[in-house]
Design a protein around this motif. Structure first.
Motif, mmCIF file in Angstrom:
data_model
loop_
_atom_site.group_PDB
_atom_site.id
_atom_site.type_symbol
_atom_site.label_atom_id
_atom_site.label_comp_id
_atom_site.label_asym_id
_atom_site.label_seq_id
_atom_site.Cartn_x
_atom_site.Cartn_y
_atom_site.Cartn_z
ATOM 1 N N VAL A 1 -25.644 44.776 -2.041
ATOM 2 C CA VAL A 1 -25.897 43.584 -2.853
ATOM 3 C C VAL A 1 -26.450 44.040 -4.191
ATOM 4 O O VAL A 1 -27.411 44.824 -4.244
ATOM 5 C CB VAL A 1 -26.899 42.635 -2.170
ATOM 6 C CG1 VAL A 1 -27.372 41.555 -3.143
ATOM 7 C CG2 VAL A 1 -26.289 41.992 -0.935
ATOM 8 N N ALA A 2 -25.835 43.584 -5.281
ATOM 9 C CA ALA A 2 -26.333 43.839 -6.633
ATOM 10 C C ALA A 2 -26.755 42.504 -7.239
ATOM 11 O O ALA A 2 -25.934 41.599 -7.374
ATOM 12 C CB ALA A 2 -25.265 44.499 -7.503
ATOM 13 N N GLY B 1 -30.490 40.037 -12.820
ATOM 14 C CA GLY B 1 -31.681 39.290 -13.207
ATOM 15 C C GLY B 1 -32.543 38.993 -12.002
ATOM 16 O O GLY B 1 -32.798 37.842 -11.669
ATOM 17 N N SER B 2 -33.035 40.050 -11.349
ATOM 18 C CA SER B 2 -33.665 39.877 -10.041
ATOM 19 C C SER B 2 -35.002 39.158 -10.100
ATOM 20 O O SER B 2 -35.385 38.481 -9.158
ATOM 21 C CB SER B 2 -33.863 41.245 -9.368
ATOM 22 O OG SER B 2 -34.653 42.091 -10.179
ATOM 23 N N GLY B 3 -35.745 39.304 -11.209
ATOM 24 C CA GLY B 3 -37.017 38.602 -11.298
ATOM 25 C C GLY B 3 -37.935 38.953 -10.152
ATOM 26 O O GLY B 3 -38.076 40.104 -9.759
ATOM 27 N N LEU C 1 -31.081 44.345 -10.793
ATOM 28 C CA LEU C 1 -30.959 44.656 -12.220
ATOM 29 C C LEU C 1 -31.799 43.652 -13.002
ATOM 30 O O LEU C 1 -31.663 42.441 -12.812
ATOM 31 C CB LEU C 1 -29.515 44.559 -12.696
ATOM 32 C CG LEU C 1 -28.469 45.444 -12.034
ATOM 33 C CD1 LEU C 1 -27.707 44.660 -10.971
ATOM 34 C CD2 LEU C 1 -27.482 45.976 -13.072
ATOM 35 N N ASP C 2 -32.656 44.165 -13.886
ATOM 36 C CA ASP C 2 -33.474 43.258 -14.677
ATOM 37 C C ASP C 2 -33.917 43.964 -15.944
ATOM 38 O O ASP C 2 -34.103 45.186 -15.952
ATOM 39 C CB ASP C 2 -34.699 42.776 -13.897
ATOM 40 C CG ASP C 2 -35.227 41.458 -14.424
ATOM 41 O OD1 ASP C 2 -34.934 40.409 -13.809
ATOM 42 O OD2 ASP C 2 -35.922 41.460 -15.450
ATOM 43 N N PRO D 1 -33.267 50.193 -7.920
ATOM 44 C CA PRO D 1 -33.411 49.307 -9.084
ATOM 45 C C PRO D 1 -32.807 49.909 -10.337
ATOM 46 O O PRO D 1 -32.829 51.125 -10.548
ATOM 47 C CB PRO D 1 -34.934 49.146 -9.223
ATOM 48 C CG PRO D 1 -35.508 50.354 -8.567
ATOM 49 C CD PRO D 1 -34.568 50.716 -7.459
ATOM 50 N N VAL D 2 -32.256 49.036 -11.180
ATOM 51 C CA VAL D 2 -31.669 49.443 -12.460
ATOM 52 C C VAL D 2 -32.285 48.575 -13.549
ATOM 53 O O VAL D 2 -32.133 47.350 -13.530
ATOM 54 C CB VAL D 2 -30.136 49.274 -12.452
ATOM 55 C CG1 VAL D 2 -29.565 49.599 -13.834
ATOM 56 C CG2 VAL D 2 -29.496 50.146 -11.393
ATOM 57 N N VAL D 3 -33.012 49.203 -14.473
ATOM 58 C CA VAL D 3 -33.543 48.480 -15.628
ATOM 59 C C VAL D 3 -32.423 48.383 -16.655
ATOM 60 O O VAL D 3 -31.966 49.404 -17.187
ATOM 61 C CB VAL D 3 -34.768 49.194 -16.221
ATOM 62 C CG1 VAL D 3 -35.280 48.433 -17.450
ATOM 63 C CG2 VAL D 3 -35.873 49.317 -15.181
#
Length: 315
Positions: free
Chosen positions: A79-80, A83-85, A105-106, A130-132
């Motif tokens: 699951v990607a 804008g995960s917040g 991603l956020d 996580p991907v910034v």
């Protein structure tokens, strides 16, 4: 002052965007810059206000449809989330589809780190990568995700409405390319409804949305060495009928000159900084946009009032 000096550098995206927007004929700022650490937390506070219906309505839909979603997409895989917040709603999805890899991603890296730490405690067997990233631009997902047979993108919170109509379609096209053929994309969108309901949601009686919007000026002062008087501006939310969207603005209460990253910015009394759009869709307009971006609409779930829609797309 070190942070301010850094932001004066011409190659800094934040400084570039702010100066370009504030020197335009009609002042504007991309809504993505609302989400620093404080802004991200304030947005989570907005979702808990009585007037802000989208989060509660979306969560209620999730609780009724997650079992059906898992039957369609299957369980496992990756699951990607774009804008995960705080990733609160993510748990409903993780419980349903039971992925082996979760990629949030956020743009707000520090805020995302806190959410990832909480998820790691709650799901000790789940791999989290996580991907910034600014997902309004092309992003690269980890190779481990791309190799998975089952891939599901997740875009909750009606954030699709923050894009201009054409840009929303471009975003859906990019995600189609990123996730690849055979992938699913779960997209949530706020639907057209009573105008007063919409206005209250973006100008709540508790003033949290106003604080969220005004925090942008605090960020300018902190990171760009600006000297905005935050008491000399006020928050305003208006419905634009022609464009089917709520607009958020910061309005100058007087004639004033503000210094930002070494430049003088003049404001007339009543002049606006346009900070965010939230477009509202119908099921048909969402379907047309998704199909135009190469997706097939597999399933649509709505609440009993048809206030909110959850759209399952397949590449």
């Amino acid at each position: 002052m070190q942070a301010a000096c850094k932001k004066d550098m011409p190659d800094d995206p934040f400084a570039q965007d702010v100066l370009a927007g504030l020197t335009a004929k009609h002042k504007w700022i991309s809504s993505k810059w609302l989400y620093d650490q404080a802004g991200s937390q304030l947005f989570e506070d907005i979702t808990q206000t009585e007037d802000y219906y989208p989060t509660r309505t979306e969560a209620a839909i999730f609780r009724t449809m997650m079992g059906e979603l898992a039957e369609i997409t299957g369980i496992g895989g990756g699951v990607a989330e774009y804008g995960s917040g705080a990733s609160v709603k993510t748990r409903l999805l993780l419980d349903a589809v039971k992925p082996q890899l979760y990629v949030p991603l956020d743009i707000a890296g520090e805020f995302m780190e806190e959410a990832v730490a909480e998820l790691s405690d709650a799901y000790p067997d789940l791999a989290i990568a996580p991907v910034v990233a600014d997902f309004t631009q092309p992003v690269t997902l980890p190779d481990a995700f791309n190799r998975l047979e089952r891939r599901l993108g997740f875009f909750p919170g009606s954030t699709i409405g923050n894009f201009e109509a054409g840009k929303a379609g471009e975003f859906l096209t990019r995600v189609h390319t990123t996730l690849g053929d055979g992938a699913y994309f779960l997209v949530c969108a706020d639907l057209v409804k009573d105008r007063d309901v919409l206005r209250r949601a973006y100008d709540d009686s508790d003033g949290v949305t106003a604080a969220f919007n005004l925090n942008l000026l605090t960020r300018f002062n902190r990171e760009l060495g600006a000297d905005f008087d935050e008491t000399a501006f006020h928050h305003e939310a208006v419905w634009n009928e022609d464009r089917s969207r709520i607009e958020m603005h910061l309005v100058s209460d007087k004639d004033q000159t503000v210094h930002v990253a070494g430049q003088d910015i003049d404001f007339a009394e009543g002049e606006h900084i346009h900070t965010e759009n939230s477009h509202k869709y119908t099921p048909d307009t969402m379907r047309d946009m998704a199909e135009g971006a190469g997706w097939t609409v597999e399933k649509v779930w709505t609440d009993e009032r048809d206030w909110f829609g959850v759209f399952l797309l397949k590449a």
